[in-house]
Design an enzyme around this catalytic site. Structure first.
Site, PDB file in Angstrom:
ATOM      1  N   LYS A   1      -8.635 -12.744  10.205  1.00 30.22           N
ATOM      2  CA  LYS A   1      -7.830 -12.887   9.107  1.00 30.22           C
ATOM      3  C   LYS A   1      -6.851 -12.799   8.559  1.00 30.22           C
ATOM      4  CE  LYS A   1      -8.729 -11.624   3.853  1.00 30.22           C
ATOM      5  NZ  LYS A   1      -9.895 -10.839   3.165  1.00 30.22           N
TER       6      LYS A   1
ATOM      7  N   ARG B   1      -4.579   3.421  -7.074  1.00 28.05           N
ATOM      8  CA  ARG B   1      -3.968   2.672  -6.484  1.00 28.05           C
ATOM      9  C   ARG B   1      -3.323   1.647  -7.733  1.00 28.05           C
ATOM     10  NH1 ARG B   1      -6.523  -1.791  -2.267  1.00 28.05           N
ATOM     11  NH2 ARG B   1      -4.114  -3.085  -2.153  1.00 28.05           N
TER      12      ARG B   1
ATOM     13  N   TYR C   1      -8.648  -7.751  10.747  1.00 22.94           N
ATOM     14  CA  TYR C   1      -7.642  -7.781   8.580  1.00 22.94           C
ATOM     15  C   TYR C   1      -6.236  -7.879   9.340  1.00 22.94           C
ATOM     16  CZ  TYR C   1      -8.479  -8.249   4.282  1.00 22.94           C
ATOM     17  OH  TYR C   1      -7.934  -8.289   2.502  1.00 22.94           O
TER      18      TYR C   1
ATOM     19  N   ASP D   1     -20.161  -7.914  -1.428  1.00 21.30           N
ATOM     20  CA  ASP D   1     -19.352  -6.266  -1.551  1.00 21.30           C
ATOM     21  C   ASP D   1     -20.266  -5.503  -2.090  1.00 21.30           C
ATOM     22  OD1 ASP D   1     -17.850  -4.215  -1.104  1.00 21.30           O
ATOM     23  OD2 ASP D   1     -15.865  -4.894  -2.367  1.00 21.30           O
TER      24      ASP D   1
ATOM     25  N   HIS E   1       0.259  -1.279   0.137  1.00 22.41           N
ATOM     26  CA  HIS E   1      -0.211  -0.453   0.019  1.00 22.41           C
ATOM     27  C   HIS E   1       0.838   1.387   0.016  1.00 22.41           C
ATOM     28  CE1 HIS E   1      -3.880  -1.276   1.845  1.00 22.41           C
ATOM     29  NE2 HIS E   1      -3.422  -2.506   0.518  1.00 22.41           N
TER      30      HIS E   1
ATOM     31  N   ASP F   1      -6.185 -15.388   3.626  1.00 25.08           N
ATOM     32  CA  ASP F   1      -6.349 -15.219   1.727  1.00 25.08           C
ATOM     33  C   ASP F   1      -4.890 -14.808   0.837  1.00 25.08           C
ATOM     34  OD1 ASP F   1      -7.314 -13.836  -0.207  1.00 25.08           O
ATOM     35  OD2 ASP F   1      -7.756 -12.201   0.909  1.00 25.08           O
ATOM     36  N   PRO F   2      -4.017 -15.166   0.109  1.00 23.49           N
ATOM     37  CA  PRO F   2      -3.082 -15.054  -0.179  1.00 23.49           C
ATOM     38  C   PRO F   2      -3.374 -14.566  -1.772  1.00 23.49           C
ATOM     39  CG  PRO F   2      -3.591 -17.325  -0.819  1.00 23.49           C
ATOM     40  CD  PRO F   2      -4.571 -16.796  -0.027  1.00 23.49           C
ATOM     41  N   ASN F   3      -4.873 -14.411  -2.117  1.00 21.48           N
ATOM     42  CA  ASN F   3      -4.842 -13.174  -2.989  1.00 21.48           C
ATOM     43  C   ASN F   3      -4.492 -14.432  -4.947  1.00 21.48           C
ATOM     44  OD1 ASN F   3      -4.600 -10.267  -1.513  1.00 21.48           O
ATOM     45  ND2 ASN F   3      -6.541 -10.964  -2.460  1.00 21.48           N
TER      46      ASN F   3
ATOM     47  N   LYS G   1      -4.250 -11.618   5.536  1.00 23.60           N
ATOM     48  CA  LYS G   1      -3.487 -11.402   4.219  1.00 23.60           C
ATOM     49  C   LYS G   1      -2.339 -11.771   3.957  1.00 23.60           C
ATOM     50  CE  LYS G   1      -5.382  -9.729   1.629  1.00 23.60           C
ATOM     51  NZ  LYS G   1      -6.551  -9.535   0.828  1.00 23.60           N
TER      52      LYS G   1
ATOM     53  N   HIS H   1     -16.128  -8.816   1.647  1.00 21.32           N
ATOM     54  CA  HIS H   1     -15.046  -8.664   1.878  1.00 21.32           C
ATOM     55  C   HIS H   1     -14.960  -6.608   1.593  1.00 21.32           C
ATOM     56  CE1 HIS H   1     -12.809  -6.017  -2.221  1.00 21.32           C
ATOM     57  NE2 HIS H   1     -11.756  -7.067  -1.292  1.00 21.32           N
ATOM     58  N   SER H   2     -13.419  -6.251   1.967  1.00 29.96           N
ATOM     59  CA  SER H   2     -13.470  -4.946   2.067  1.00 29.96           C
ATOM     60  C   SER H   2     -12.195  -4.405   1.578  1.00 29.96           C
ATOM     61  CB  SER H   2     -13.083  -4.551   3.929  1.00 29.96           C
ATOM     62  OG  SER H   2     -12.276  -3.397   4.053  1.00 29.96           O
ATOM     63  N   ASN H   3     -12.281  -3.795   0.823  1.00 26.98           N
ATOM     64  CA  ASN H   3     -11.413  -2.385   0.659  1.00 26.98           C
ATOM     65  C   ASN H   3     -10.758  -1.490   1.581  1.00 26.98           C
ATOM     66  OD1 ASN H   3     -11.554  -2.898  -2.726  1.00 26.98           O
ATOM     67  ND2 ASN H   3      -9.846  -3.431  -2.351  1.00 26.98           N
TER      68      ASN H   3
ATOM     69  N   ASN I   1     -13.199 -13.246  -3.511  1.00 26.37           N
ATOM     70  CA  ASN I   1     -13.795 -11.852  -3.933  1.00 26.37           C
ATOM     71  C   ASN I   1     -12.934 -11.728  -4.791  1.00 26.37           C
ATOM     72  OD1 ASN I   1     -11.612 -11.817  -1.298  1.00 26.37           O
ATOM     73  ND2 ASN I   1     -12.087  -9.660  -3.325  1.00 26.37           N
TER      74      ASN I   1
ATOM     75  N   HIS J   1     -10.979  -2.687   7.210  1.00 29.64           N
ATOM     76  CA  HIS J   1      -9.426  -2.013   7.219  1.00 29.64           C
ATOM     77  C   HIS J   1      -9.927  -1.189   7.846  1.00 29.64           C
ATOM     78  CE1 HIS J   1      -8.935  -4.017   3.363  1.00 29.64           C
ATOM     79  NE2 HIS J   1      -7.591  -3.380   3.485  1.00 29.64           N
TER      80      HIS J   1
ATOM     81  N   GLU K   1      -8.971 -18.258   1.251  1.00 27.24           N
ATOM     82  CA  GLU K   1      -9.840 -17.508   0.344  1.00 27.24           C
ATOM     83  C   GLU K   1      -9.013 -17.490  -1.024  1.00 27.24           C
ATOM     84  OE1 GLU K   1     -10.990 -13.890   2.777  1.00 27.24           O
ATOM     85  OE2 GLU K   1     -11.025 -13.028   0.854  1.00 27.24           O
TER      86      GLU K   1
HETATM   87 MG   LIG Z   1      -9.953 -11.338  -0.864  1.00 25.05          MG
END
Ligand SMILES: [Mg+2]
Length: 419
Positions: free
Chosen positions: A187, A399, A145, A289, A25, A217-219, A189, A316-318, A265, A345, A242
């Site tokens: 959770k 972003r 999170y 979301d 980020h 959640d490894p995306n 990330k 889900h959240s950003n 998500n 978040h 996730e």
């Molecule tokens: Mg996710």
């Protein structure tokens, strides 16, 4: 009552160096606050992404809504769809998965819908949750999170959260969040370090918090084979895994071979993804979301579909502010089949907000549903002006975790299906 004016204000707020599979980020997170003003003096508010491509679409669509009845949600959606046309915005707001035209339309429509519901609630003197059928829970549980993170942004002083680059750091972060917010699920990330390292971190969390549900959640940073291996290794430890592998195809390969449900998500983010994902048994839990599923009413419809097909629900959240937290809370309060704590978040905002303090608070890891009319929140005009000024000063337009990471690690590559 008619819509008289729509104002979309981009804002920026400080964001810590949170690591993920695509990078880190940047020092500022971007959002847009959308205010819908009516000719009867009622104003509603919504919140959405702050990247420039999205902001331009929101402003263009907003011009088409002037003159419309605030109760005409279907008409508003149709006007937004006409304004967006056949455009597809690829993800510039961070790890919200595949792009599509429907997702683009729904994402542009969402802040208007929330603002219109806010107006309807204020007109009726009832909370938004009542417009969605009424709350089935008085408070909405959220999860801690956790992120791997640097101690501070390079060149700046360390933030108060400190570094989390190993199991001890992750557990320390969890302790801080559980102590300050009372969270009852956690959770992490992932997708940042090799899977073995992240398994160690989950096991350390399990030892430190034996009773709290855990998720990782490894995306989509892993191959299906790695996902199966990690799933086996964490049998009995995770409530869900996730987005371990990319796409509906990858998830469908993994799902029958691991002992826990797979959540997403990323591979199911709009209606067209539901039939193939259901047919192939790719997911056990959907993270809904409202920011890209087209607002609160449409998200409630998706929740019904999940109930029909036996799919569990989380949220889900950003990076977001209080307007979104209020909207998420009203929605989540009304979904009977929401059977996992929602993501948020909020702790990473560390008190920064555009909302007047008081209406939103955490009690035992849950946010009581605001009971005032509409969303039950009020915009802090000074804070909004200050955060808009920060947006103008920070110079960010979208972003971009990958480019920021490459400033410090020039050979960094996003980790899709990497391990
Ligand atoms: Mg996710």
């Amino acid at each position: 009552m008619r819509i008289k004016e729509i104002v979309a204000t981009p804002v920026a707020f400080h964001d810590p160096p949170l690591l993920n599979a695509t990078g880190v980020h940047e020092p500022w997170a971007l959002r847009t606050i959308v205010e819908v003003v009516t000719d009867e003096g009622l104003t509603g508010v919504g919140e959405t992404y702050g990247d420039r491509a999205h902001l331009d679409k929101v402003r263009a669509a907003g011009r088409e809504l002037v003159g419309l009845d605030p109760y005409a949600l279907h008409a508003a959606h149709a006007r937004v769809a006409a304004s967006v046309g056949d455009e597809v915005v690829t993800d510039q707001h961070g790890l919200t998965g595949a792009g599509s035209n429907q997702k683009t339309v729904d994402a542009v429509y969402s802040p208007f819908e929330v603002a219109l519901l806010d107006i309807q609630g204020k007109a009726a003197g009832r909370p938004v949750a009542d417009l969605l059928g009424g709350a089935v829970r008085s408070a909405v549980p959220y999860s801690a999170y956790l992120f791997y993170k640097w101690a501070g942004h390079p060149g700046q002083s360390d933030d108060r959260f400190g570094a989390a680059l190993d199991p001890d750091g992750v557990v320390a972060q969890a302790r801080l969040f559980v102590e300050e917010y009372g969270f009852t699920s956690i959770k992490l990330k992932g997708g940042v370090f090799a899977p073995e390292k992240e398994i160690e971190a989950i096991r350390a969390l399990r030892d430190a918090f034996p009773d709290l549900p855990l998720r990782l959640d490894p995306n989509a940073a892993w191959t299906p084979e790695t996902s199966m291996r990690v799933g086996e290794a964490l049998a009995g430890t995770l409530e869900y895994l996730e987005d371990p592998a990319p796409g509906i195809e990858g998830m469908a390969e993994v799902a029958p071979k691991v002992p826990m449900p797979l959540a997403t998500n990323m591979c199911v983010v709009t209606h067209e993804h539901l039939p193939p994902a259901i047919a192939r048994g790719a997911i056990g839990v959907l993270l809904t979301d409202h920011h890209y599923w087209g607002g609160l009413v449409r998200s409630a419809h998706v929740a019904s579909l999940c109930e029909t097909f036996g799919i569990g629900l989380s949220m889900h959240s950003n990076s977001h502010l209080g307007v979104s937290l209020a909207a998420m809370t009203h929605l989540a309060a009304t979904i009977g089949n929401l059977n996992h704590a929602c993501d948020t978040h909020t702790p990473w905002q560390d008190g920064q907000d555009v909302v007047v303090p008081g209406a939103l608070r955490f009690e035992g890891g849950a946010v009581p549903v605001p009971d005032g009319p509409g969303l039950g929140i009020e915009i802090d005009r000074d804070a909004l002006a200050r955060m808009h000024e920060q947006y103008q000063r920070c110079g960010l337009q979208r972003r971009d975790d990958t480019s920021y990471m490459r400033r410090f690690h020039p050979t960094f590559e996003p980790k899709k299906g990497h391990w």
